[in-house]
Design a protein around this motif. Structure first.
Motif, short mmCIF file in Angstrom:
data_model
loop_
_atom_site.label_atom_id
_atom_site.label_comp_id
_atom_site.label_asym_id
_atom_site.label_seq_id
_atom_site.Cartn_x
_atom_site.Cartn_y
_atom_site.Cartn_z
N LEU A 7 0.82 -1.17 0.00
CA LEU A 7 0.00 0.00 0.00
C LEU A 7 0.87 1.23 0.00
CD1 LEU A 7 -0.94 2.29 2.19
CD2 LEU A 7 -2.93 0.96 1.63
N SER A 8 0.26 2.10 -0.04
CA SER A 8 0.75 3.35 -0.20
C SER A 8 0.70 4.72 0.14
CB SER A 8 -0.10 3.53 -0.69
OG SER A 8 -1.03 3.03 -0.05
N ALA A 9 1.03 5.74 -0.57
CA ALA A 9 1.11 7.12 -0.17
C ALA A 9 1.40 8.00 -1.28
CB ALA A 9 2.14 7.27 0.82
N THR A 10 1.79 9.04 -1.83
CA THR A 10 1.23 9.92 -2.81
C THR A 10 2.17 10.70 -3.64
OG1 THR A 10 0.85 11.52 -1.26
CG2 THR A 10 -0.78 9.98 -1.61
N ILE A 11 2.58 11.80 -3.66
CA ILE A 11 3.31 12.52 -4.68
C ILE A 11 4.10 11.52 -5.53
CG2 ILE A 11 5.07 14.24 -5.11
CD1 ILE A 11 4.26 15.41 -2.39
N LEU A 12 3.78 11.43 -6.81
CA LEU A 12 4.28 10.36 -7.65
C LEU A 12 5.78 10.49 -7.82
CD1 LEU A 12 1.42 10.37 -10.27
CD2 LEU A 12 1.62 9.13 -8.14
N LEU A 13 6.51 9.38 -7.63
CA LEU A 13 7.96 9.42 -7.68
C LEU A 13 8.43 9.53 -9.12
CD1 LEU A 13 8.80 6.64 -5.08
CD2 LEU A 13 8.73 9.08 -4.75
N GLY A 14 9.42 10.42 -9.35
CA GLY A 14 9.98 10.55 -10.69
C GLY A 14 10.66 9.28 -11.10
N GLY A 15 10.44 8.90 -12.33
CA GLY A 15 11.09 7.72 -12.86
C GLY A 15 10.44 6.43 -12.46
N PHE A 16 9.28 6.49 -11.77
CA PHE A 16 8.60 5.26 -11.36
C PHE A 16 8.05 4.55 -12.59
CE2 PHE A 16 4.69 3.10 -10.09
CZ PHE A 16 5.21 2.25 -9.14
N LEU A 50 -18.66 11.65 5.16
CA LEU A 50 -17.99 11.02 4.03
C LEU A 50 -18.99 10.24 3.18
CD1 LEU A 50 -15.10 10.37 2.77
CD2 LEU A 50 -15.31 8.18 3.97
N LEU A 51 -18.84 10.31 1.86
CA LEU A 51 -19.62 9.52 0.92
C LEU A 51 -18.72 8.38 0.42
CD1 LEU A 51 -21.13 12.54 -1.07
CD2 LEU A 51 -22.15 11.32 0.88
N PRO A 52 -18.77 7.20 1.08
CA PRO A 52 -17.81 6.13 0.78
C PRO A 52 -17.82 5.66 -0.67
CG PRO A 52 -18.94 5.69 2.86
CD PRO A 52 -19.66 6.83 2.21
N GLN A 53 -19.01 5.58 -1.28
CA GLN A 53 -19.09 5.07 -2.65
C GLN A 53 -18.49 6.04 -3.65
OE1 GLN A 53 -20.01 1.91 -3.17
NE2 GLN A 53 -20.22 1.84 -0.95
N ALA A 54 -18.32 7.30 -3.26
CA ALA A 54 -17.75 8.30 -4.15
C ALA A 54 -16.31 8.66 -3.76
CB ALA A 54 -18.61 9.56 -4.14
N SER A 55 -15.73 7.90 -2.83
CA SER A 55 -14.39 8.19 -2.33
C SER A 55 -13.47 6.99 -2.54
CB SER A 55 -14.46 8.53 -0.83
OG SER A 55 -15.32 9.63 -0.59
N GLU A 56 -12.18 7.27 -2.62
CA GLU A 56 -11.22 6.19 -2.91
C GLU A 56 -9.80 6.64 -2.57
OE1 GLU A 56 -11.33 3.26 -6.57
OE2 GLU A 56 -10.18 5.06 -7.11
N ILE A 57 -8.99 5.67 -2.19
CA ILE A 57 -7.55 5.88 -2.05
C ILE A 57 -6.85 5.04 -3.11
CG2 ILE A 57 -5.54 5.61 -0.55
CD1 ILE A 57 -7.47 5.85 1.84
N GLN A 58 -5.93 5.63 -3.84
CA GLN A 58 -5.14 4.90 -4.83
C GLN A 58 -3.70 4.81 -4.33
OE1 GLN A 58 -5.72 6.67 -8.69
NE2 GLN A 58 -7.94 6.63 -8.51
N TRP A 59 -3.08 3.67 -4.53
CA TRP A 59 -1.72 3.46 -4.05
C TRP A 59 -0.80 2.99 -5.16
CZ3 TRP A 59 0.15 -1.45 -4.76
CH2 TRP A 59 -0.79 -2.49 -4.88
N LYS A 60 0.48 3.30 -4.98
CA LYS A 60 1.53 2.81 -5.87
C LYS A 60 2.74 2.44 -5.03
CE LYS A 60 0.75 5.20 -10.28
NZ LYS A 60 1.40 6.10 -11.28
N ALA A 61 3.40 1.34 -5.38
CA ALA A 61 4.62 0.93 -4.72
C ALA A 61 5.57 0.39 -5.77
CB ALA A 61 4.32 -0.12 -3.65
#
Length: 225
Positions: A7-16, A50-61
């Motif tokens: 899982l993850s966390a946010t500001i996209l890493l350069g060169g990923f 919070l409106l759960p069906q309209a909310s989301e967390i996206q992750w990258k690793a």
């Protein structure tokens, strides 16, 4: 054995190196140099659900040698409180860790196995810790603005500062945020850099990127929190 990420966390890493998504494309990163009240409508002294069906967390690793995985996590519920001067004054929301899934692999091509591994004790141990929470203590009035609070994940609570932008559309509060967290601060050490740094192949970066897309509805007097 398949290689996996967490899982993850946010500001996209350069060169990923992003693996081609076969389910849902990730959201564009948030421009934190924009004003946080994008619509010009004040939030005022209000409570928001919070409106759960309209909310989301996206992750990258990512692996330290390149490549990686990405996916999504759902939310169960939460509230925010806003005050004068466009400040977020408090709140709390609950993350559904059992909803974590990858979006770069089809189920029949390793995606289902990856999702199960993420839920195992190697990573988030969702059998014992089915939810994570973020308790909001406040926000700064500056641009870019920051929400401060504590993230409780896998039984560990750590302070967290989240840069964000927000705007109000009628009775909907929209919050977008990017951040990068160090997973080892929450005891998620599987194939981490410090443990297997001598064996580069398969070592997973400690840093995880997150993009939060959250929607809240304005609560009326008499609504429960």
């Amino acid at each position: 054995m398949y290689k996996i990420m967490i899982l993850s966390a946010t500001i996209l890493l350069g060169g990923f190196v992003v693996l081609k998504a076969t389910r849902k494309a990730p959201a564009a990163p948030v421009d934190h140099h924009k004003t946080k009240s994008l619509s010009g409508q004040p939030a005022g002294n209000s409570a928001w659900q919070l409106l759960p069906q309209a909310s989301e967390i996206q992750w990258k690793a990512s692996y330290i040698t390149g490549g990686g995985h990405q996916g999504t996590i759902g939310l169960l519920g939460g509230t925010l409180q806003t005050g004068n001067f466009q400040l977020i004054t408090g709140g709390r929301f609950v993350i559904d860790m059992n909803s974590i899934r990858s979006t770069d692999l089809p189920d029949e091509n390793g995606g289902k196995d990856l999702d199960q591994h993420l839920k195992s004790d190697d990573f988030f141990a969702t059998g014992r810790f089915p939810t994570a929470t973020f308790a909001v203590s406040g926000s700064t009035p500056f641009v870019p603005a920051n929400i401060t609070g504590n993230l409780s994940l896998k039984g560990v609570s750590q302070p967290l500062t989240v840069p964000f932008v927000w705007h109000v559309q009628n009775d909907t509060l929209i919050v977008q945020a990017n951040l990068t967290i160090d997973r080892t601060q929450w005891g998620i050490n599987y194939h981490s850099e410090g443990i297997l740094s001598a064996v580069k192949d398969g070592v997973i970066s400690n840093k995880v990127d997150l993009v939060l897309q959250l929607r809240f509805g304005r609560m009326k007097a008499g609504d429960g929190c």
